[in-house]
Design a protein around this motif. Structure first.
Motif, PDB file in Angstrom:
ATOM      1  N   THR A 161       6.924 -40.463  19.117  1.00 55.66           N
ATOM      2  CA  THR A 161       5.622 -39.860  18.867  1.00 55.66           C
ATOM      3  C   THR A 161       4.580 -40.885  18.439  1.00 55.66           C
ATOM      4  O   THR A 161       3.381 -40.661  18.602  1.00 55.66           O
ATOM      5  N   ALA A 162       5.013 -42.010  17.857  1.00 56.47           N
ATOM      6  CA  ALA A 162       4.067 -43.029  17.410  1.00 56.47           C
ATOM      7  C   ALA A 162       3.928 -44.178  18.410  1.00 56.47           C
ATOM      8  O   ALA A 162       3.164 -45.115  18.158  1.00 56.47           O
ATOM      9  N   LEU A 163       4.640 -44.119  19.526  1.00 55.64           N
ATOM     10  CA  LEU A 163       4.624 -45.215  20.481  1.00 55.64           C
ATOM     11  C   LEU A 163       3.472 -45.071  21.486  1.00 55.64           C
ATOM     12  O   LEU A 163       2.848 -44.015  21.587  1.00 55.64           O
ATOM     13  N   LYS A 164       3.202 -46.140  22.230  1.00 59.12           N
ATOM     14  CA  LYS A 164       2.138 -46.109  23.238  1.00 59.12           C
ATOM     15  C   LYS A 164       2.411 -45.052  24.295  1.00 59.12           C
ATOM     16  O   LYS A 164       1.491 -44.438  24.837  1.00 59.12           O
ATOM     17  N   ASN A 165       3.680 -44.865  24.624  1.00 66.78           N
ATOM     18  CA  ASN A 165       4.070 -43.819  25.564  1.00 66.78           C
ATOM     19  C   ASN A 165       5.492 -43.380  25.222  1.00 66.78           C
ATOM     20  O   ASN A 165       6.150 -43.971  24.367  1.00 66.78           O
ATOM     21  N   ASN A 385       6.072 -54.313  20.587  1.00 67.42           N
ATOM     22  CA  ASN A 385       5.309 -54.094  21.807  1.00 67.42           C
ATOM     23  C   ASN A 385       5.315 -52.639  22.264  1.00 67.42           C
ATOM     24  O   ASN A 385       4.629 -52.284  23.223  1.00 67.42           O
ATOM     25  N   LEU A 386       6.079 -51.805  21.580  1.00 67.20           N
ATOM     26  CA  LEU A 386       6.121 -50.381  21.928  1.00 67.20           C
ATOM     27  C   LEU A 386       4.951 -49.620  21.318  1.00 67.20           C
ATOM     28  O   LEU A 386       4.670 -48.484  21.719  1.00 67.20           O
ATOM     29  N   PHE A 387       4.258 -50.228  20.350  1.00 67.89           N
ATOM     30  CA  PHE A 387       3.206 -49.514  19.628  1.00 67.89           C
ATOM     31  C   PHE A 387       1.822 -49.867  20.173  1.00 67.89           C
ATOM     32  O   PHE A 387       1.600 -50.950  20.677  1.00 67.89           O
TER      33      PHE A 387
END
Length: 387
Positions: A161-165, A385-387
């Motif tokens: 839910t907090a990630l870029k996708n 890099n996920l955020f």
């Protein structure tokens, strides 16, 4: 009995299940209530349930009926079960074929009342650790699949839910992997293993579970900082033992990992709660904190334009690893549109005992690895890099 990708027919029956790390086994809603079996009387229209009488592979066992009090699913009402075995199939993300095992022991609801509401689940897929001496009624389905050599002893989990996708969660909010982890979203060398804490002090406060148990995915909570300020985890001096066993006041508090309602909100010792209110300039509002978490404190709003100036919370586990909670993680911006809420949960050791809950607010940027064989919880930060 259950397949996640099959149409509803008999057999098999497709069940919509909720993951619960703190539940001991797998339970299903059934047409049992008030001492009889009746679909019209015991199952609300639209409720997903397991009709065990239509399963040719179901067999009831002689294991004693159990009753749990204090559950989220029926607050204030006993949750009563009997037990049976059936064939269970799980999807294999690496194959088109399911992984199936016969004679999985499960819990079948047998309630002394008609369930009053329609739930969006047909039961709970439990994950709690298995301790020496536990019988089959305490064995989660993943553990039973592991015993049969069908999957490994590892369960991996992260949220998106907090990630870029949400690609790494198959476009869902969370992803649970049975029998492994996803090393593409964390660095294996950053994974720290924490032995679970097994102590009667987990149930010394107001957790109110019956029968009492202490098999949880957990770790020793050894430190907390608000910004650069250390926060004491000791119980305040009240002149009275904080719990029936005074020795529970001297151990490190126990962080129980829980993705459910008890785990919402960043845990803050009650004595330190005014400090975070002051640090964020929070203002008490006339709403119950229950809309955010299970805390007993009041609900507070903060200035949405000042979130970046609020202190970071740092939680230390087992004296060797920190989990960092940034202000945007403990400030809720969605529950009340246009209002930013302080999503912190007061932990009162004098009434709650040694345990507190580390849930979605704390671990939304963390990968967890539950190891049934070693009885450890692995913790690693998700890749930046996920955020």
């Amino acid at each position: 009995m259950t397949r996640t990708d099959a149409p509803l027919n008999h057999p098999p029956q497709t069940m919509v299940m909720l993951d619960d790390w703190t539940w001991q086994s797998t339970w299903f809603y059934s047409p049992n209530c008030k001492g009889s079996y009746s679909v019209p009387n015991c199952v609300m229209p639209g409720q997903n349930f397991f009709d065990y009488k239509k399963s040719s592979t179901f067999h009831q066992t002689s294991d004693a009926v159990q009753s749990f009090n204090g559950t989220d699913y029926a607050p204030g009402l006993p949750f009563t079960f009997n037990f049976g075995t059936d064939k269970m199939c799980l999807p294999d993300r690496n194959s088109r074929d399911d992984i199936c095992k016969s004679k999985i022991e499960v819990e079948i609801s047998d309630l002394p009342y008609e369930f009053p509401v329609v739930e969006d689940i047909g039961g709970i897929f439990g994950y709690s650790p298995v301790l020496n001496g536990f019988n089959a009624t305490f064995l989660p389905a993943p553990y039973q699949f592991m015993q049969a050599g069908l999957i490994s002893n590892i369960v991996g989990w992260h949220m998106c839910t907090a990630l870029k996708n949400k690609k790494s969660c198959s476009n869902q909010d969370y992803l649970t992997i049975l029998g492994g982890t996803d090393t593409s979203v964390y660095h294996p060398q950053s994974m720290q293993e924490h032995p679970i804490v097994v102590t009667p002090c987990i149930n010394a406060g107001n957790l109110n579970l019956s029968p009492s148990r202490d098999n949880y995915w957990s770790a020793s909570w050894t430190g907390l900082w608000m910004g650069n300020t250390a926060i004491s985890l000791s119980a305040p001096s009240t002149g009275q033992p904080p719990v029936p066993d005074a020795s529970c006041n001297t151990i490190n508090p126990v962080a129980i990992f829980d993705e459910g309602g008890f785990g919402k909100g960043a845990p803050i010792p009650l004595a330190a709660f005014p400090s975070i209110v002051t640090a964020t300039g929070a203002i008490q509002i006339n709403e119950s904190a229950a809309i955010l978490n299970q805390g007993k404190q009041s609900l507070y709003s903060v200035s949405c334009g000042k979130i970046s100036t609020f202190p970071t919370l740092t939680y230390e586990l087992s004296g060797k690893q920190n989990i960092t909670v940034t202000p945007d993680m403990y400030i809720d911006t969605t529950t009340m549109p246009g209002t930013c809420l302080l999503d912190a949960r007061a932990w009162d050791r004098t009434t709650a005992g040694a345990q507190t809950f580390f849930g979605l607010t704390v671990i939304e940027r963390t990968y967890l690895k539950f190891d049934y064989e070693r009885l450890t919880v692995g913790v690693a930060p998700l890749n930046h890099n996920l955020f």
